[in-house]
Write a protein that holds these residues in place. Structure first.
Motif, mmCIF file in Angstrom:
data_model
loop_
_atom_site.group_PDB
_atom_site.id
_atom_site.type_symbol
_atom_site.label_atom_id
_atom_site.label_comp_id
_atom_site.label_asym_id
_atom_site.label_seq_id
_atom_site.Cartn_x
_atom_site.Cartn_y
_atom_site.Cartn_z
ATOM 1 N N VAL A 66 -85.275 24.660 2.743
ATOM 2 C CA VAL A 66 -85.299 24.705 1.285
ATOM 3 C C VAL A 66 -83.883 25.001 0.805
ATOM 4 C CG1 VAL A 66 -86.250 25.854 -0.744
ATOM 5 C CG2 VAL A 66 -87.678 25.521 1.280
ATOM 6 N N ALA A 67 -83.305 24.049 0.064
ATOM 7 C CA ALA A 67 -81.955 24.254 -0.473
ATOM 8 C C ALA A 67 -82.026 25.235 -1.634
ATOM 9 C CB ALA A 67 -81.373 22.929 -0.943
ATOM 10 N N ARG A 68 -80.940 25.979 -1.807
ATOM 11 C CA ARG A 68 -80.888 26.935 -2.908
ATOM 12 C C ARG A 68 -79.473 26.971 -3.462
ATOM 13 N NH1 ARG A 68 -83.449 32.469 -4.180
ATOM 14 N NH2 ARG A 68 -81.734 33.636 -5.081
ATOM 15 N N GLY A 119 -80.304 29.957 -7.552
ATOM 16 C CA GLY A 119 -81.630 30.570 -7.687
ATOM 17 C C GLY A 119 -81.970 30.933 -9.123
ATOM 18 N N THR A 120 -81.561 30.071 -10.066
ATOM 19 C CA THR A 120 -81.934 30.324 -11.466
ATOM 20 C C THR A 120 -83.095 29.428 -11.885
ATOM 21 O OG1 THR A 120 -80.471 28.659 -12.431
ATOM 22 C CG2 THR A 120 -79.538 30.855 -12.080
ATOM 23 N N GLY A 121 -83.566 28.594 -10.973
ATOM 24 C CA GLY A 121 -84.629 27.656 -11.304
ATOM 25 C C GLY A 121 -85.855 28.371 -11.855
ATOM 26 N N SER A 171 -78.763 26.453 -20.675
ATOM 27 C CA SER A 171 -78.502 27.809 -21.163
ATOM 28 C C SER A 171 -78.080 28.726 -20.028
ATOM 29 C CB SER A 171 -79.741 28.388 -21.832
ATOM 30 O OG SER A 171 -80.182 27.497 -22.813
ATOM 31 N N SER A 172 -78.471 28.367 -18.819
ATOM 32 C CA SER A 172 -78.120 29.180 -17.657
ATOM 33 C C SER A 172 -76.755 28.789 -17.108
ATOM 34 C CB SER A 172 -79.173 28.968 -16.572
ATOM 35 O OG SER A 172 -79.336 27.568 -16.344
ATOM 36 N N GLN A 173 -75.958 28.062 -17.883
ATOM 37 C CA GLN A 173 -74.724 27.464 -17.345
ATOM 38 C C GLN A 173 -73.735 28.474 -16.774
ATOM 39 O OE1 GLN A 173 -72.624 26.859 -21.710
ATOM 40 N NE2 GLN A 173 -72.160 25.399 -20.150
ATOM 41 N N CYS A 194 -75.899 28.836 -13.113
ATOM 42 C CA CYS A 194 -76.512 27.794 -12.277
ATOM 43 C C CYS A 194 -75.451 26.879 -11.680
ATOM 44 C CB CYS A 194 -77.549 26.999 -13.053
ATOM 45 S SG CYS A 194 -76.877 26.082 -14.446
ATOM 46 N N THR A 195 -75.770 26.271 -10.534
ATOM 47 C CA THR A 195 -74.786 25.459 -9.834
ATOM 48 C C THR A 195 -74.984 23.980 -10.155
ATOM 49 O OG1 THR A 195 -76.183 25.057 -7.889
ATOM 50 C CG2 THR A 195 -74.868 27.081 -7.897
ATOM 51 N N ILE A 196 -73.931 23.203 -9.943
ATOM 52 C CA ILE A 196 -74.022 21.777 -10.222
ATOM 53 C C ILE A 196 -75.005 21.112 -9.247
ATOM 54 C CG2 ILE A 196 -71.991 21.133 -8.839
ATOM 55 C CD1 ILE A 196 -72.976 19.525 -12.181
HETATM 56 C C1 LIG Z 1 -82.375 31.998 -18.551
HETATM 57 C C2 LIG Z 1 -82.469 30.604 -18.034
HETATM 58 C C3 LIG Z 1 -82.201 29.527 -18.881
HETATM 59 C C4 LIG Z 1 -82.291 28.228 -18.406
HETATM 60 N N1 LIG Z 1 -81.995 27.190 -19.257
HETATM 61 C C5 LIG Z 1 -82.040 25.935 -18.808
HETATM 62 C C6 LIG Z 1 -81.699 24.837 -19.681
HETATM 63 O O1 LIG Z 1 -81.325 25.022 -20.843
HETATM 64 N N2 LIG Z 1 -81.792 23.581 -19.177
HETATM 65 C C7 LIG Z 1 -82.175 23.343 -17.879
HETATM 66 O O2 LIG Z 1 -82.207 22.185 -17.495
HETATM 67 N N3 LIG Z 1 -82.493 24.355 -17.048
HETATM 68 C C8 LIG Z 1 -82.436 25.641 -17.474
HETATM 69 N N4 LIG Z 1 -82.768 26.664 -16.613
HETATM 70 C C9 LIG Z 1 -83.268 26.366 -15.251
HETATM 71 C C10 LIG Z 1 -82.220 26.334 -14.140
HETATM 72 O O3 LIG Z 1 -81.089 27.077 -14.497
HETATM 73 C C11 LIG Z 1 -81.818 24.920 -13.807
HETATM 74 O O4 LIG Z 1 -82.935 24.270 -13.257
HETATM 75 C C12 LIG Z 1 -80.649 24.794 -12.819
HETATM 76 O O5 LIG Z 1 -80.315 23.437 -12.686
HETATM 77 C C13 LIG Z 1 -80.941 25.374 -11.459
HETATM 78 O O6 LIG Z 1 -79.731 25.482 -10.754
HETATM 79 P P1 LIG Z 1 -79.585 26.498 -9.529
HETATM 80 O O7 LIG Z 1 -78.233 26.324 -8.967
HETATM 81 O O8 LIG Z 1 -79.943 27.856 -9.940
HETATM 82 O O9 LIG Z 1 -80.659 25.914 -8.519
HETATM 83 P P2 LIG Z 1 -81.802 26.657 -7.722
HETATM 84 O O10 LIG Z 1 -82.714 27.384 -8.627
HETATM 85 O O11 LIG Z 1 -81.217 27.412 -6.618
HETATM 86 O O12 LIG Z 1 -82.574 25.394 -7.126
HETATM 87 C C14 LIG Z 1 -83.279 24.526 -7.971
HETATM 88 C C15 LIG Z 1 -83.817 23.341 -7.177
HETATM 89 O O13 LIG Z 1 -82.748 22.545 -6.726
HETATM 90 C C16 LIG Z 1 -82.728 22.442 -5.326
HETATM 91 N N5 LIG Z 1 -81.325 22.482 -4.942
HETATM 92 C C17 LIG Z 1 -80.392 23.403 -5.296
HETATM 93 N N6 LIG Z 1 -79.195 23.080 -4.801
HETATM 94 C C18 LIG Z 1 -79.360 21.924 -4.117
HETATM 95 C C19 LIG Z 1 -78.493 21.100 -3.361
HETATM 96 N N7 LIG Z 1 -77.205 21.368 -3.235
HETATM 97 N N8 LIG Z 1 -79.018 20.001 -2.767
HETATM 98 C C20 LIG Z 1 -80.317 19.695 -2.890
HETATM 99 N N9 LIG Z 1 -81.177 20.448 -3.591
HETATM 100 C C21 LIG Z 1 -80.712 21.541 -4.199
HETATM 101 C C22 LIG Z 1 -83.575 23.592 -4.835
HETATM 102 O O14 LIG Z 1 -84.176 23.273 -3.606
HETATM 103 C C23 LIG Z 1 -84.582 23.734 -5.933
HETATM 104 O O15 LIG Z 1 -85.619 22.836 -5.761
HETATM 105 C C24 LIG Z 1 -82.671 27.988 -17.069
HETATM 106 C C25 LIG Z 1 -82.908 29.065 -16.212
HETATM 107 C C26 LIG Z 1 -82.805 30.359 -16.679
HETATM 108 C C27 LIG Z 1 -83.057 31.506 -15.738
#
Ligand SMILES: Cc1cc2nc3c(=O)[nH]c(=O)nc-3n(C[C@H](O)[C@H](O)[C@H](O)COP(=O)(O)OP(=O)(O)OC[C@H]3O[C@@H](n4cnc5c(N)ncnc54)[C@H](O)[C@@H]3O)c2cc1C
Ligand code: SF4
Ligand code: SF4
Lengths: 402, 489
Positions: B73-75, B78-80, B139-141, B144-146
């Motif tokens: 499971v990729a991460r 972890g803001t998903g 909003s989590s910019q 959260c990672t690209i």
């Molecule tokens: C307060 C808050 C506000 C938010 N607002 C928004 C918003 O306005 N718009 C929006 O779209 N989302 C929003 N989100 C949700 C979240 O931030 C997004 O979904 C973001 O893209 C997740 O990025 P992450 O790096 O945290 O990924 P993670 O949560 O770590 O992972 C998300 C998913 O992507 C997969 N993944 C992660 N990295 C990779 C990789 N390198 N390769 C393959 N798969 C991968 C994981 O397996 C998982 O399924 C918000 C979240 C929070 C907590």
């Protein structure tokens, strides 16, 4: 977040506070983004959200080993996470409770004990610290390089203003600062003199207690707090307006006396009063007409706001405004919100992370070639000076630079 | 095949060969903080967490896992919010946070090549000296990672005008489940053959591990204005959205917050929000100076038509930033007024916002749980936050049911069950409502084409038909399907 703390913990005051803090955390992860240790290590266990989770486990009765303690030890207590957290989680208070709990239930290896005890037994005591520093300076050639770079050059004391005004303020001399950089408070006395204020140093007061508090020696810390309160009290009754601090770490600590002594029947009231009187020197100057302090020789400056000032005391933009008003040009600094890695005793206890953060910080501060770097806490000052030939000073010196 | 404990041991041994000790976590204490993502209601402990920092390490890890049939499971950060990065009990977490280097900024071609662990905001910060930025801004910019953005096809305030992640990337490099490094897309706008880049975007870690991304940058607009309109009735604010857009204006952002959200966000950000308004709309307009003045006039008139009780315009860059800061922090700021919230993410046609809000309010009364609404109004992307207390027995389940009802309501109104947060683990059941068995079978076929043994983030996004049959059975009441009128398209 859902919590399920042990009953035995939940019944204590600490337990209730911890529970209310934990429940506020919604696990969004925003705080990780501005955490210096998470940025370097990339491990959830080394960021605030993970540390909060670890503390939750501990207070819920999970078995703890040294792993959890190490993750918490690596926290700088810079409180950047508190500034970032939209939900208002008071991380530092939770950390303190978590650490106390772990300290009681796990045993540190001998070597760690030794270093911590050495710090506890020297830093807070001005005379002992001075002695070791003098010895260190004389024998610096024989010291390991890592320690040698930590011994700063000797600084002249500087003249203390003798003028008497009707407005009087007390200054905390503290423990480490008067030994390493005795010129800061004397310069402060001359700046305040120009604003019509006499600065009084109560010799009997000593360490603010922060070193002991952060190394989990609560009792010792409280003794120091009470000692200081007793030392200042007569002057306060005689009408001193404020307790001025020129080291933001100590300032933050004194502002927290009210919280630390809230259950002490004898001192709670006084501590509350002392905390309200305590002000960073920037807060004092900002309220006065300081136009007379403007410089005639403007310099380009890089300003490093200590974490204890910006995240702890939440004093932001104040020093910047004063310096700009006084004619200085401030360089824009990348990642100004990040810790420089000094963090009290952190530079000694976690040398690797500390020095990586210090190097990053210096690179950002020196990018635009400042003539001087200024800050507001003695720890940051020496930590940064170790890494550069550019002078690093407390910013009050600039107000005397004509 | 090896027995389970045996493959567990083998994988740990193999991983120890690949990673330094401190980047391979196996102690129970260390694994615990990885048991959930930004959706803490779902928790599972993985067998290990691997934190590689090079593509070669990722390849070796994936190959080792493939040979032992260990799920990965990729991460990212972890803001998903849909449990996408929820671990698999028999699998490992592959954390990509250490891939945080910006590889190259090509400001002439307005592109940036980055590693997957670079934070969304860090991209725009690095582009700023060139007068450029990256448009999709969840909003989590800040955190959260690209890589996570690509995996979720993340959206944000600016997506109304500038598109989602899928419209703003050119190329990604992925590691396949066999451990091969493959490039999808190209540095030009069109690539011959199937658009696999689009397929990868939003694939939630189920088709490959993203290890490099090339994003498109945009020039900062010449000028911007941010307006804040207050309303005495939520329905008026909702109708204002359609009115503004019907005037032929596409705002750079058009966001709505209701009273509960306003109060929480104001408490954190001191943005100057009117805490007694029933709802506010934040509207950003951008363009050339002359153009902008005209747009502002048109929007002002539209807001008046929609019964706005007050409209203010930000006067400085700082005021604009302040107005957005409150909005961006609104979800977690709700933590100030409720110990837990359940963030929903449905879409509906813009013109039905008011209707849906009325129904949500009715549901809120039915379930006895408060709802704070914060959402991308311009896109019709709703984020009702259901407020509950997980400490009270049964409240989480109540919130989940309530959430399910909201998503089904979205489908009923002609919308979808996710706008941008993905399906993850959370919305598996609603996928059964949105798609028919044939469609789901096609999804499974695509998954198997990339990942025959189901090792990449298994059990997420696409429900098994068996599960859907059970969900269906559960929902059949008195011999009738609820919402029989829902189009099973
Ligand atoms: C307060 C808050 C506000 C938010 N607002 C928004 C918003 O306005 N718009 C929006 O779209 N989302 C929003 N989100 C949700 C979240 O931030 C997004 O979904 C973001 O893209 C997740 O990025 P992450 O790096 O945290 O990924 P993670 O949560 O770590 O992972 C998300 C998913 O992507 C997969 N993944 C992660 N990295 C990779 C990789 N390198 N390769 C393959 N798969 C991968 C994981 O397996 C998982 O399924 C918000 C979240 C929070 C907590
Ligand atoms: S106090 Fe500083 S080092 Fe500690 S968790 Fe918070 S941001 Fe990280
Ligand atoms: S930002 Fe605040 S609410 Fe969010 S995870 Fe960190 S401490 Fe918890």
């Amino acid at each position: 977040m859902k919590t399920n703390l042990l009953d035995s913990i939940k019944q204590t005051k600490d337990g209730q506070l911890a529970d209310s803090i934990l429940r506020k955390c919604v696990h969004c992860g925003f705080c990780n983004a501005t955490c210096p240790t998470y940025q370097i290590l990339g491990d959830e266990n080394e960021g605030p959200r993970g540390r909060i989770y670890l503390i939750k486990q501990v207070l819920e009765g999970a078995e703890v080993s040294n792993a959890t303690r190490d993750h918490l030890d690596r926290c700088l207590t810079c409180r950047n996470c508190e500034t970032t957290c939209p939900s208002g989680v008071q991380y530092a208070s939770l950390l303190e409770i978590g650490k106390k709990h772990i300290e009681e239930s796990t045993e540190r290896p001998f070597k760690e004990h030794f270093v911590r005890d050495a710090l506890l037994n020297t830093l807070p005591y001005r005379r002992r610290f001075k002695f070791f520093l003098r010895v260190g300076r004389s024998f610096s050639l024989f010291l390991p390089k890592a320690l040698r770079s930590k011994i700063p050059a000797k600084v002249a004391k500087g003249k203390w203003s003798r003028a008497q005004h009707s407005r009087r303020m007390l200054v905390l001399d503290g423990c480490v600062q008067p030994v390493l950089s005795p010129d800061i408070n004397s310069a402060t006395s001359r700046v305040l003199d120009k604003l019509g204020i006499t600065l009084v140093n109560i010799k009997k007061a000593g360490c603010c207690g922060a070193v002991s508090q952060h190394l989990n020696k609560e009792k010792d810390a409280q003794t120091m707090m009470k000692h200081n309160i007793d030392a200042w009290w007569p002057e306060i009754e005689a009408g001193a307006e404020a307790i001025v601090t020129t080291a933001s770490g100590c300032g933050l600590m004194i502002k927290d006396y009210a919280q630390y002594l809230q259950d002490d029947p004898e001192y709670a009231e006084k501590a509350r009063f002392i905390s309200t009187l305590c002000k960073d020197i920037a807060e004092i100057i900002a309220l006065e007409d300081y136009s007379a302090l403007a410089t005639t020789a403007p310099k380009t400056i890089s300003w490093h706001p200590p974490c204890t000032l910006q995240h702890g005391q939440k004093v932001t933009g104040v020093v910047e405004k004063i310096l700009i008003d006084c004619g200085y040009q401030l360089n824009p600094i990348k990642d100004a919100h990040l810790c420089c890695g000094s963090a009290g005793t952190y530079s000694i206890l976690q040398p690797e992370l500390s020095s990586q953060l210090g190097d990053n910080k210096i690179a950002n501060l020196e990018k635009d070639k400042p003539e001087m770097i200024v800050t507001a806490n003695i720890g940051c000052q020496t930590h940064l000076q170790e890494r550069t030939k550019t002078p690093v000073k407390h910013w009050v010196h600039l107000l005397l630079d004509r | 095949m090896n027995s389970e404990p045996e493959s567990r041991n083998n994988i740990l041994l193999a991983l120890r060969e690949i990673l330094p000790e401190k980047y391979l976590l196996t102690a129970k204490e260390d694994l615990k903080p990885y048991e959930c993502d930004g959706m803490p209601a779902y928790q599972r402990i993985p067998i290990a967490v691997a934190l590689p920092s090079t593509i070669e390490e990722v390849q070796k890890i994936i190959r080792a896992c493939e040979s032992q049939r260990i799920p990965v499971v990729a991460r990212g950060a972890g803001t998903g919010l849909s449990g996408g990065a929820l671990p698999h009990e028999g699998g490992i977490i592959l954390g990509l946070s250490r891939f945080n280097t910006i590889i190259d900024i090509d400001h002439e071609n307005m592109t940036m090549r980055v590693q997957p662990g670079v934070r969304n905001l860090a991209i725009s910060e690095a582009a700023a000296p060139y007068g450029l930025y990256y448009a999709p801004d969840p909003s989590s910019q800040i955190a959260c990672t690209i890589g996570g953005n690509v995996a979720e096809n993340a959206g944000g305030v600016h997506c109304l005008k500038y598109g989602l992640t899928v419209h703003n990337i050119l190329e990604v490099k992925i590691i396949t489940v066999e451990g091969d490094l493959v490039t999808l897309g190209s540095m030009t706008l069109d690539t011959p053959g199937y658009d696999l880049l689009a397929l990868m975007t939003g694939s939630e870690g189920m088709l490959g591990i993203i290890v490099e991304v090339v994003v498109k940058l945009l020039p900062r607009p010449l000028a911007t204005n941010v307006l804040m309109a207050s309303f005495d009735a939520v329905e008026d604010a909702a109708n204002a959205v359609a009115i503004v857009i019907s005037k032929g204006i596409i705002p750079a952002g058009l966001e709505m917050m209701d009273n509960l959200a306003i109060k929480a966000a104001e408490d954190f950000a001191n943005a100057g929000y009117p805490v007694d308004a029933e709802a506010i709309l934040l509207c950003e307009l951008d363009g050339a100076e002359e153009h902008l003045a005209e747009q502002v006039n048109i929007v002002m008139v539209a807001l008046g038509e929609a019964n706005a009780s007050n409209v203010v315009m930000a006067n400085s860059e700082q005021e604009k930033a302040q107005l957005w800061a409150g909005r961006k922090a609104a979800f977690p700021a709700v933590g100030r007024i409720s110990p837990d919230y359940y963030c929903m993410d449905g879409t509906i046609p813009r013109k039905r916002i008011a209707e849906v809000l009325v129904e949500i309010k009715a549901l809120s009364e039915k379930y006895g749980l408060r709802v704070a609404n914060v959402f991308h109004a311009g896109d019709g992307n709703l984020h009702p936050l259901i407020l509950f207390d997980a400490g009270i027995d049964g409240e989480l389940e109540k919130a989940e049911h309530f959430g399910g009802d909201i998503l089904e309501l979205c489908v009923k109104m002609g919308g979808t069950i996710t706008g941008e947060h993905g399906v993850g683990f959370e919305k598996l059941d609603q996928m059964c409502v949105q798609f028919n068995p044939d469609e789901l079978t096609h999804f499974h076929n695509i998954k198997h084409a990339f990942d025959p043994y189901e090792l990449l983030n298994p059990g997420k996004v696409i429900p098994t038909l068996h599960r859907c049959a059970e969900v269906g059975a559960m929902h059949v009441h008195n011999g009738e399907l609820p919402h029989a009128d829902i189009p099973r398209f």
